[in-house]
Design a protein around this motif. Sequence first.
Motif, mmCIF file in Angstrom:
data_model
loop_
_atom_site.group_PDB
_atom_site.id
_atom_site.type_symbol
_atom_site.label_atom_id
_atom_site.label_comp_id
_atom_site.label_asym_id
_atom_site.label_seq_id
_atom_site.Cartn_x
_atom_site.Cartn_y
_atom_site.Cartn_z
ATOM 1 N N ASP A 124 49.458 33.857 38.978
ATOM 2 C CA ASP A 124 48.524 34.600 39.831
ATOM 3 C C ASP A 124 48.646 36.104 39.609
ATOM 4 O O ASP A 124 47.669 36.843 39.769
ATOM 5 N N ARG A 127 46.493 36.669 36.680
ATOM 6 C CA ARG A 127 45.082 36.492 37.044
ATOM 7 C C ARG A 127 44.545 37.746 37.719
ATOM 8 O O ARG A 127 43.412 38.154 37.478
ATOM 9 N N GLU A 131 41.828 40.700 36.310
ATOM 10 C CA GLU A 131 40.652 40.725 37.182
ATOM 11 C C GLU A 131 39.951 39.372 37.253
ATOM 12 O O GLU A 131 38.733 39.300 37.448
ATOM 13 N N HIS A 132 40.729 38.298 37.142
ATOM 14 C CA HIS A 132 40.173 36.968 37.347
ATOM 15 C C HIS A 132 40.109 36.631 38.832
ATOM 16 O O HIS A 132 39.349 35.742 39.236
ATOM 17 N N ILE A 133 40.917 37.312 39.641
ATOM 18 C CA ILE A 133 40.866 37.181 41.094
ATOM 19 C C ILE A 133 40.910 38.581 41.693
ATOM 20 O O ILE A 133 41.402 39.523 41.075
ATOM 21 N N SER A 234 40.979 26.104 42.981
ATOM 22 C CA SER A 234 41.479 27.345 42.393
ATOM 23 C C SER A 234 42.637 27.095 41.435
ATOM 24 O O SER A 234 42.820 27.824 40.464
#
Length: 270
Positions: A124, A127, A131-133, A234
């Motif tokens: 995470d 991620r 900038e995936h989340i 997710s």
Amino acid sequence: MYNKIILLLIGLSLFLSSCEPIKPTYTKENFVSSIQKICKEEFAIDNVKAWLAGETAWIYTPQDKLIDKDSKLDEEIIKKINKVVVSVSRVLLSMKPRPQFYVIVASDIKDAGADLIYLGNVEDILRFQFEHISRSEFGKRNIYDAIFNPSALSDLEGKHINPYDIKLEDFLSLQIAQRINLELKENNIEVKNLGCFFKEGVFNLQYEKTNPEKPINLDINKAILETVSLVVKSYRFKEYSLVKLTNLGSGEKVILGKNILEHNYSLGQF
């Protein structure tokens, strides 16, 4: 007071995520010594302990106190914990292979006897960096807890800590419960006995409204099931068959299969 501690831990999670990815340098074999060396040589922090339990990295940092005389988080301790976070992030992000999870425990060993616990998923961090989340989503994915724990008193070695290998399904259960709790608080809905655990392919959730007669503007069951669907999607988690939801106050039960849950309660995927 401990709501403020949770805010500190959320801040630490964002601080951790701001570190840039670096090339693999560390291994599981030198993980413990690397954490301790960085903390000591670069930040003059002794007594940091670390363990690897399967795919989970545990880090323990004992503190003389966590709260100052005004019942606020001690600023110097916050700075110290931040430095430990920097050390941990540098090692974890440059390990090959990386652990799946990490747990940072900061304990008050001389004053009140308490643990601040922060659990996160290493991927995470990446991620978020790529900038995936979003920043807010990254904060929601980390698990925070603060508990009074008399066994922490005088424990320089972390003997009251029981490092174990955290499983993905258990991490997801904790995240689901935390997300639901935060959403209900945002809607001024009070519940008790809120929990989620995973057993034999089933996510088991339960809650009880503290005031069942009070009208609310949120369908609690729908909000909970949407959260479960969001979290499992997710992390692309497929190793479950059912979701069981129990309202302990009314006795109402909802049981959904995986396909129905993901089709009818989808909120998208991060």
